[in-house]
Design a protein around this motif. Structure first.
Motif, PDB file in Angstrom:
ATOM      1  N   ILE A   1       0.857  -1.187   0.000  1.00  0.00           N
ATOM      2  CA  ILE A   1       0.000   0.000   0.000  1.00  0.00           C
ATOM      3  C   ILE A   1       0.892   1.236   0.000  1.00  0.00           C
ATOM      4  O   ILE A   1       1.774   1.367   0.850  1.00  0.00           O
ATOM      5  CB  ILE A   1      -0.905   0.029   1.256  1.00  0.00           C
ATOM      6  N   ASP A   2       0.713   2.133  -0.930  1.00  0.00           N
ATOM      7  CA  ASP A   2       1.487   3.373  -0.936  1.00  0.00           C
ATOM      8  C   ASP A   2       0.869   4.387   0.018  1.00  0.00           C
ATOM      9  O   ASP A   2      -0.358   4.429   0.177  1.00  0.00           O
ATOM     10  CB  ASP A   2       1.531   3.951  -2.351  1.00  0.00           C
ATOM     11  N   PRO A   3       1.705   5.218   0.678  1.00  0.00           N
ATOM     12  CA  PRO A   3       3.161   5.291   0.552  1.00  0.00           C
ATOM     13  C   PRO A   3       3.891   4.604   1.709  1.00  0.00           C
ATOM     14  O   PRO A   3       4.968   5.031   2.096  1.00  0.00           O
ATOM     15  CB  PRO A   3       3.397   6.804   0.611  1.00  0.00           C
ATOM     16  N   ALA A   4       3.315   3.574   2.310  1.00  0.00           N
ATOM     17  CA  ALA A   4       3.819   2.982   3.554  1.00  0.00           C
ATOM     18  C   ALA A   4       5.280   2.561   3.450  1.00  0.00           C
ATOM     19  O   ALA A   4       5.619   1.697   2.642  1.00  0.00           O
ATOM     20  CB  ALA A   4       2.968   1.771   3.915  1.00  0.00           C
ATOM     21  N   PRO A   5       6.178   3.135   4.258  1.00  0.00           N
ATOM     22  CA  PRO A   5       7.582   2.725   4.239  1.00  0.00           C
ATOM     23  C   PRO A   5       7.846   1.425   4.984  1.00  0.00           C
ATOM     24  O   PRO A   5       8.874   0.791   4.777  1.00  0.00           O
ATOM     25  CB  PRO A   5       8.303   3.905   4.921  1.00  0.00           C
ATOM     26  N   GLY A   6       6.928   0.998   5.873  1.00  0.00           N
ATOM     27  CA  GLY A   6       7.134  -0.283   6.531  1.00  0.00           C
ATOM     28  C   GLY A   6       6.444  -0.388   7.878  1.00  0.00           C
ATOM     29  O   GLY A   6       6.729   0.389   8.791  1.00  0.00           O
ATOM     30  N   THR A   7       5.515  -1.344   8.005  1.00  0.00           N
ATOM     31  CA  THR A   7       4.871  -1.646   9.276  1.00  0.00           C
ATOM     32  C   THR A   7       4.896  -3.157   9.473  1.00  0.00           C
ATOM     33  O   THR A   7       4.584  -3.911   8.550  1.00  0.00           O
ATOM     34  CB  THR A   7       3.416  -1.149   9.306  1.00  0.00           C
ATOM     35  N   HIS A   8       5.288  -3.587  10.670  1.00  0.00           N
ATOM     36  CA  HIS A   8       5.354  -5.015  10.980  1.00  0.00           C
ATOM     37  C   HIS A   8       4.633  -5.266  12.296  1.00  0.00           C
ATOM     38  O   HIS A   8       4.911  -4.589  13.293  1.00  0.00           O
ATOM     39  CB  HIS A   8       6.804  -5.488  11.088  1.00  0.00           C
ATOM     40  N   THR A   9       3.721  -6.223  12.294  1.00  0.00           N
ATOM     41  CA  THR A   9       2.935  -6.556  13.478  1.00  0.00           C
ATOM     42  C   THR A   9       2.969  -8.054  13.717  1.00  0.00           C
ATOM     43  O   THR A   9       2.773  -8.841  12.790  1.00  0.00           O
ATOM     44  CB  THR A   9       1.476  -6.092  13.327  1.00  0.00           C
ATOM     45  N   ILE A  10       3.219  -8.440  14.964  1.00  0.00           N
ATOM     46  CA  ILE A  10       3.136  -9.841  15.374  1.00  0.00           C
ATOM     47  C   ILE A  10       2.014  -9.931  16.392  1.00  0.00           C
ATOM     48  O   ILE A  10       1.995  -9.177  17.373  1.00  0.00           O
ATOM     49  CB  ILE A  10       4.453 -10.350  16.004  1.00  0.00           C
ATOM     50  N   THR A  11       1.063 -10.833  16.159  1.00  0.00           N
ATOM     51  CA  THR A  11      -0.100 -10.954  17.024  1.00  0.00           C
ATOM     52  C   THR A  11      -0.225 -12.373  17.559  1.00  0.00           C
ATOM     53  O   THR A  11      -0.176 -13.344  16.792  1.00  0.00           O
ATOM     54  CB  THR A  11      -1.390 -10.586  16.270  1.00  0.00           C
ATOM     55  N   TYR A  12      -0.372 -12.471  18.867  1.00  0.00           N
ATOM     56  CA  TYR A  12      -0.698 -13.728  19.526  1.00  0.00           C
ATOM     57  C   TYR A  12      -2.172 -13.641  19.915  1.00  0.00           C
ATOM     58  O   TYR A  12      -2.581 -12.688  20.589  1.00  0.00           O
ATOM     59  CB  TYR A  12       0.168 -13.938  20.764  1.00  0.00           C
ATOM     60  N   THR A  13      -2.965 -14.627  19.499  1.00  0.00           N
ATOM     61  CA  THR A  13      -4.402 -14.540  19.698  1.00  0.00           C
ATOM     62  C   THR A  13      -4.936 -15.808  20.362  1.00  0.00           C
ATOM     63  O   THR A  13      -4.504 -16.923  20.041  1.00  0.00           O
ATOM     64  CB  THR A  13      -5.118 -14.287  18.355  1.00  0.00           C
ATOM     65  N   SER A  14      -5.866 -15.621  21.294  1.00  0.00           N
ATOM     66  CA  SER A  14      -6.523 -16.744  21.971  1.00  0.00           C
ATOM     67  C   SER A  14      -8.005 -16.435  22.082  1.00  0.00           C
ATOM     68  O   SER A  14      -8.459 -15.346  21.701  1.00  0.00           O
ATOM     69  CB  SER A  14      -5.927 -16.954  23.369  1.00  0.00           C
TER      70      SER A  14
END
Length: 238
Positions: free
Chosen positions: A182-195
């Motif tokens: 998706i422009d102009p996103a330079p970088g997003t990182h997400t780690i999700t633990y779900t229960s």
């Protein structure tokens, strides 16, 4: 410090701006159209080379830096099947090499947070874990090198996951990485633990390329005059 800049796209230009503002000199610039000019005699004039190209050219560019006896800082992704070969050659030839999937100081701290959270969640089987990464549409590789680093850190500690896959629909034993462009996103990182009871997420969001470029210059300053194989953990004493 004299820098050879191998790769002169948006990242290369961001690195140039930060390096020159800090008083360094860019003595050689190589982009796609001038790749053939990456010659030993040009490289030898530099104190360090910073390599940000792509999977097709990174490996050979690094070897040329070794031949010229110039320390090289590399941020190219998509070529890591040859990383162990480069590391062994660096040691054999007594050169200096530093690779990072991401040079941002914040991201490298985020790596350490990710490892600690994964360690805590390793014995909590009620939680599933998945990842999402978002970058601009010009990014060539998916998932990103940063996402792969994060995923491998999770796999090391959360052993109920056997490997990662680049899809949102993965079997229970696989770690899902969802890649969005998706422009102009330079970088997003997400780690999700779900229960069934709750979710735990950690996220790093870059606001611009400046953090990546600044980290690459810091790494170049640090590696000058050294021999060996290094990472940003060494640079930042993490």
């Amino acid at each position: 410090m004299k820098i050879a800049l191998i790769g002169y796209g948006k990242m290369g230009k961001a690195i140039e701006a930060i390096a020159t503002a800090k008083g360094h000199e860019i003595i050689h610039r190589v982009d796609i159209s001038s790749q053939h000019l990456l010659e030993k005699e040009h490289l030898q004039q530099a104190d360090v080379a910073i390599e940000f190209t792509g999977p097709e050219t990174a490996y050979n560019n690094i070897l040329k830096c070794f031949e010229a006896n110039v320390p090289v800082v590399c941020g190219s992704t998509g070529w890591l099947e040859k990383l162990s070969d480069v590391q062994a050659l660096c040691q054999e030839k007594k050169q200096a090499f530093l690779y990072a999937s991401n040079f941002s100081v914040g991201v490298n701290i985020f790596f350490e947070v990710n490892k600690r959270l994964a360690e805590l969640m390793g014995n909590q089987p009620q939680y599933d874990v998945w990842m999402e990464e978002i970058h601009h549409t010009q990014k060539k590789d998916a998932p990103s090198g940063t996402a792969i680093t994060l995923a491998e850190q999770v796999l090391e500690k959360v052993q109920r996951k056997k490997d990662w896959v680049n899809t949102g629909d993965a079997p229970e034993e696989q770690l899902s990485i969802i890649s969005r462009r998706i422009d102009p996103a330079p970088g997003t990182h997400t780690i999700t633990y779900t229960s069934a009871i709750d979710d735990i997420s950690i996220t790093h969001t870059a606001h611009s390329r400046e953090g990546f470029a600044s980290g690459a210059v810091i790494a170049a300053e640090w590696i000058k005059g050294k021999q060996g194989v290094f990472s940003m953990k060494d640079v930042l004493s993490l």
